[in-house]
Design a protein around this motif. Structure first.
Motif, PDB file in Angstrom:
ATOM      1  N   HIS A  93       0.841  -1.187   0.000  1.00  0.00           N
ATOM      2  CA  HIS A  93       0.000   0.000   0.000  1.00  0.00           C
ATOM      3  C   HIS A  93       0.880   1.242   0.000  1.00  0.00           C
ATOM      4  N   GLU A  94       0.294   2.336  -0.404  1.00  0.00           N
ATOM      5  CA  GLU A  94       1.028   3.591  -0.455  1.00  0.00           C
ATOM      6  C   GLU A  94       1.648   3.944   0.886  1.00  0.00           C
ATOM      7  N   ASP A  95       0.925   3.661   1.968  1.00  0.00           N
ATOM      8  CA  ASP A  95       1.430   4.085   3.272  1.00  0.00           C
ATOM      9  C   ASP A  95       2.578   3.221   3.787  1.00  0.00           C
ATOM     10  N   PHE A  96       2.977   2.170   3.049  1.00  0.00           N
ATOM     11  CA  PHE A  96       4.206   1.457   3.385  1.00  0.00           C
ATOM     12  C   PHE A  96       5.388   2.413   3.250  1.00  0.00           C
ATOM     13  N   PHE A  97       5.247   3.390   2.357  1.00  0.00           N
ATOM     14  CA  PHE A  97       6.292   4.386   2.118  1.00  0.00           C
ATOM     15  C   PHE A  97       5.940   5.745   2.715  1.00  0.00           C
ATOM     16  N   GLN A  98       5.145   5.735   3.770  1.00  0.00           N
ATOM     17  CA  GLN A  98       4.657   6.992   4.345  1.00  0.00           C
ATOM     18  C   GLN A  98       5.794   7.956   4.685  1.00  0.00           C
ATOM     19  N   ASP A  99       6.861   7.452   5.291  1.00  0.00           N
ATOM     20  CA  ASP A  99       7.973   8.335   5.662  1.00  0.00           C
ATOM     21  C   ASP A  99       8.723   8.833   4.421  1.00  0.00           C
ATOM     22  N   PHE A 100       8.874   7.991   3.416  1.00  0.00           N
ATOM     23  CA  PHE A 100       9.557   8.393   2.184  1.00  0.00           C
ATOM     24  C   PHE A 100       8.756   9.451   1.430  1.00  0.00           C
ATOM     25  N   LEU A 101       7.436   9.379   1.519  1.00  0.00           N
ATOM     26  CA  LEU A 101       6.578  10.281   0.753  1.00  0.00           C
ATOM     27  C   LEU A 101       6.613  11.718   1.262  1.00  0.00           C
ATOM     28  N   GLN A 102       7.293  11.941   2.385  1.00  0.00           N
ATOM     29  CA  GLN A 102       7.475  13.313   2.862  1.00  0.00           C
ATOM     30  C   GLN A 102       8.446  14.067   1.951  1.00  0.00           C
ATOM     31  N   ASP A 103       9.226  13.327   1.182  1.00  0.00           N
ATOM     32  CA  ASP A 103      10.162  13.912   0.214  1.00  0.00           C
ATOM     33  C   ASP A 103       9.420  14.105  -1.112  1.00  0.00           C
ATOM     34  N   ASP A 104       9.306  15.332  -1.576  1.00  0.00           N
ATOM     35  CA  ASP A 104       8.556  15.627  -2.801  1.00  0.00           C
ATOM     36  C   ASP A 104       9.126  14.890  -4.009  1.00  0.00           C
TER      37      ASP A 104
END
Length: 272
Positions: A81-92
């Motif tokens: 799921h997208e939120d597996f990368f929740q911390d990475f997604l803070q980077d634009d």
């Protein structure tokens, strides 16, 4: 066409057979499929892609697909799921990469220049998954992010196609608030996502193929099972954290889903 759901942030599975075992279907999650061996054709959204060893396919939520095996094939399926990368997604910059995963370009061809970089990363993911170490998710997440970056870099000017953003937002919200049952009531969900309360359950079932309440229960129980073994938490602690009325309530729910008590499950997993 039926829909397959993923009730955890990450799952890695393997299909090794002479015939693809599933009919045409779609997902509510992302899926990366790595051809470990074999030849045939992969049908994605009505388009056919020939495949052979070393090929890589990326599916976005709501994509439909099935395989036609010409010979015995082994496929590694990395579902997330997208939120597996929740911390990475803070980077634009990473978010831009992730948004491109629903590009029309679905296959990394066998002759691609990046294949020599991507194949070892997939082999690393497979090896780490089989080891089940304490650092497994960290290594797999970073390897996946590298594969995404290499794949998207190779797709040139393709742009992303929207894939039911509301559904993805709902799933992300559930995963982030799974331990806060008061935030997951149908009333609260309807208010948060601007869907009428009377229609919310129908919308969720139509989009995912599973009842809302069942999805939430299954996701919570799988997280509990992971923490029971991986973090060595007690049933009492987990019952309190996940909003069960008491330990016996969690025991009953756990046994109904896994066909064994939490203690028996933990003992079996630790003995593997």
């Amino acid at each position: 066409m039926y829909t397959r759901n993923l009730t955890q942030q990450l799952e890695i599975d393997y299909v090794i057979t002479d015939k693809w075992p599933l009919p045409l279907h779609k997902h509510t999650h992302y899926e990366l499929l790595y051809i470990m061996r074999g030849k045939g054709q992969h049908m994605i959204n009505g388009h056919g892609y020939n495949y052979e060893k070393g090929d890589l396919f990326i599916l976005a939520p709501q994509d439909s697909h099935f395989f036609i095996f010409q010979e015995k094939t082994a496929v590694c399926l990395v579902k997330f799921h997208e939120d597996f990368f929740q911390d990475f997604l803070q980077d634009d910059r990473f978010k831009a990469i992730f948004d491109r995963l629903s590009s029309p370009y679905r296959k990394l061809s066998a002759t691609n220049n990046n294949k020599q970089q991507i194949v070892p990363l997939m082999e690393l993911i497979i090896a780490e998954h089989r080891k089940e170490t304490a650092y497994q998710h960290i290594i797999i997440k970073n390897a996946l992010s590298l594969i995404m970056a290499l794949t998207v870099k190779d797709t040139g000017g393709y742009t992303a196609t929207a894939k039911d953003d509301k559904l993805q937002s709902i799933l992300n919200y559930i995963h982030q608030h799974i331990a806060d049952k008061h935030l997951l009531s149908v009333q609260k969900m309807a208010e948060t996502f601007l869907i009428s309360k009377s229609y919310f359950n129908q919308y969720f079932k139509n989009a995912t193929g599973i009842a809302y309440k069942k999805y939430v229960q299954e996701y919570a129980l799988k997280l509990i099972a992971q923490q029971l073994v991986g973090r060595n938490k007690t049933v009492s602690q987990l019952a309190e954290e996940f909003g069960y009325s008491d330990e016996s309530h969690l025991n009953r729910s756990f046994k109904a889903y896994f066909n064994q008590t939490p203690s028996a499950f933990k003992k079996k997993q630790q003995g593997l």
